[in-house]
Design a protein around this motif. Sequence first.
Motif, mmCIF file in Angstrom:
data_model
loop_
_atom_site.group_PDB
_atom_site.id
_atom_site.type_symbol
_atom_site.label_atom_id
_atom_site.label_comp_id
_atom_site.label_asym_id
_atom_site.label_seq_id
_atom_site.Cartn_x
_atom_site.Cartn_y
_atom_site.Cartn_z
ATOM 1 N N GLY A 270 43.465 -31.434 18.737
ATOM 2 C CA GLY A 270 42.379 -30.551 19.195
ATOM 3 C C GLY A 270 41.401 -31.187 20.160
ATOM 4 O O GLY A 270 40.480 -30.516 20.652
ATOM 5 N N ALA A 271 41.576 -32.472 20.448
ATOM 6 C CA ALA A 271 40.545 -33.206 21.214
ATOM 7 C C ALA A 271 40.311 -32.631 22.597
ATOM 8 O O ALA A 271 39.170 -32.383 22.994
ATOM 9 C CB ALA A 271 40.919 -34.678 21.301
ATOM 10 N N TRP A 272 41.383 -32.387 23.352
ATOM 11 C CA TRP A 272 41.180 -31.991 24.740
ATOM 12 C C TRP A 272 40.455 -30.659 24.842
ATOM 13 O O TRP A 272 39.544 -30.507 25.658
ATOM 14 C CB TRP A 272 42.503 -31.915 25.518
ATOM 15 N N ALA A 273 40.833 -29.697 23.964
ATOM 16 C CA ALA A 273 40.184 -28.371 24.014
ATOM 17 C C ALA A 273 38.681 -28.515 23.788
ATOM 18 O O ALA A 273 37.866 -27.868 24.456
ATOM 19 C CB ALA A 273 40.806 -27.464 22.955
ATOM 20 N N ARG A 274 38.292 -29.387 22.870
ATOM 21 C CA ARG A 274 36.857 -29.609 22.604
ATOM 22 C C ARG A 274 36.192 -30.268 23.811
ATOM 23 O O ARG A 274 35.095 -29.914 24.218
ATOM 24 C CB ARG A 274 36.689 -30.455 21.352
ATOM 25 N N TRP A 275 36.880 -31.223 24.404
ATOM 26 C CA TRP A 275 36.345 -31.951 25.568
ATOM 27 C C TRP A 275 36.152 -30.990 26.746
ATOM 28 O O TRP A 275 35.112 -30.950 27.386
ATOM 29 C CB TRP A 275 37.321 -33.062 25.916
ATOM 30 N N ALA A 276 37.180 -30.162 26.967
ATOM 31 C CA ALA A 276 37.106 -29.183 28.076
ATOM 32 C C ALA A 276 36.010 -28.155 27.803
ATOM 33 O O ALA A 276 35.275 -27.750 28.719
ATOM 34 C CB ALA A 276 38.463 -28.494 28.228
ATOM 35 N N ALA A 277 35.854 -27.781 26.530
ATOM 36 C CA ALA A 277 34.825 -26.788 26.189
ATOM 37 C C ALA A 277 33.421 -27.345 26.452
ATOM 38 O O ALA A 277 32.463 -26.586 26.668
ATOM 39 C CB ALA A 277 34.943 -26.375 24.718
ATOM 40 N N GLU A 278 33.326 -28.692 26.443
ATOM 41 C CA GLU A 278 32.027 -29.313 26.770
ATOM 42 C C GLU A 278 31.849 -29.454 28.281
ATOM 43 O O GLU A 278 30.897 -30.080 28.743
ATOM 44 C CB GLU A 278 31.916 -30.678 26.064
ATOM 45 N N GLY A 279 32.819 -28.920 29.031
ATOM 46 C CA GLY A 279 32.690 -28.903 30.489
ATOM 47 C C GLY A 279 33.318 -30.091 31.203
ATOM 48 O O GLY A 279 33.170 -30.251 32.411
ATOM 49 N N HIS A 280 34.059 -30.932 30.463
ATOM 50 C CA HIS A 280 34.670 -32.115 31.098
ATOM 51 C C HIS A 280 36.061 -31.803 31.628
ATOM 52 O O HIS A 280 36.779 -30.975 31.065
ATOM 53 C CB HIS A 280 34.786 -33.264 30.087
ATOM 54 N N SER A 281 36.452 -32.508 32.705
ATOM 55 C CA SER A 281 37.830 -32.364 33.195
ATOM 56 C C SER A 281 38.468 -33.743 33.425
ATOM 57 O O SER A 281 39.660 -33.839 33.667
ATOM 58 C CB SER A 281 37.839 -31.593 34.522
#
Length: 345
Positions: free
Chosen positions: A73-84
Amino acid sequence: MLTVYSDDHRLHFGQSELVDGKLQPCFEMPSRADTVLARVRHQEIGEVIEPKDFGLEPILRVHDAAYVAFLKGAWARWAAEGHSCDMLPSTFPARRLRRDGPIPTALHGQLGHYCFDTEAPITAGTWQAVYSSAQVALTAQDHMRQGANTAFALCRPPGHHAGSDFMGGYCFFNNAAIVTQAFLDQGAKRVAILDVDYHHGNGTQELFYERSDVLFASIHGDPLVEYPYYLGHADERGEGEGAGFNHNYPLPHGTGWDGWSAALDDACRKIAAYAPDALVISLGVDTYKDDPISKFKLDSPDYIRMGQRIAALGLPTLFIMEGGYAVEAIGVNAVNVLQGYEGAA
Ligand SMILES: NCCCCCC(=O)NO
Ligand SMILES: [Zn+2]
């Protein structure tokens, strides 16, 4: 010899590796696996197949469920925080911080909890790539369950630095450990793992350190002067049930075939005495003289000798791809081991 390979490895390509204070493209790049695959095909060592899907269960036999869930689940959380950009940790539970205290709820807090260094970048496709890398290993193991005496799992990303609940050193799932546990779950009484990568397989050691059903032997750069620095000394012999079943061979920078093969001979003697039902090789070829991040001096013909020596053990042998970053030579060197093993070199 069958090779198992998945194109899913391309889904993982970190853009950022922190080297001497500067961010640079990762040494652990897709062309590594492409080059090995091209050599496998050029040398016609055998069929190349895609992995079957054995699901998460065999992975969870080795890795902590919360760690696996975090990775998934890490990437989805990271992307949801606006990171790419790549997901990289910056805070770790060092000594005298509460390592076994409450796991933080913050993403960065969890990331540092589940990493031991900044060398395992999580990208959008990392989960799929590491999941498929483990399925590549499991498919090769299944081929041996069905009766084959050997197989090659062209895994990428590699795995031997990953422990039950941590990633690092380009590794996320410990592919060698996952197939070792699969052999045991299928009835093997004893399995030996020989790690010939330049770096100590700290994750693999940690996973089996208190067990006598797995013998771990690793030949690597001395941790006093080489990554991973904090494990891999000769006095680490195993604990409890596992005492005497862990063998480390730390060697100095500049070691060439003579010094390296003396350690290999001793490791092979210990493996023979252990009389395992199967042998798993963590096949890193970053021991090569021109490897950009390593400091041993093996040359391409030495990998043929390495395969020949391993074959002399006369054991069912599963090869799992680990490190090697001299991309121009990784194919020749890795396949030299396989062809040396098969007597075809
Ligand atoms: N500075 C980080 C070195 C990571 C080593 C990766 C590797 O090849 N392990 O076997
Ligand atoms: Zn390595």
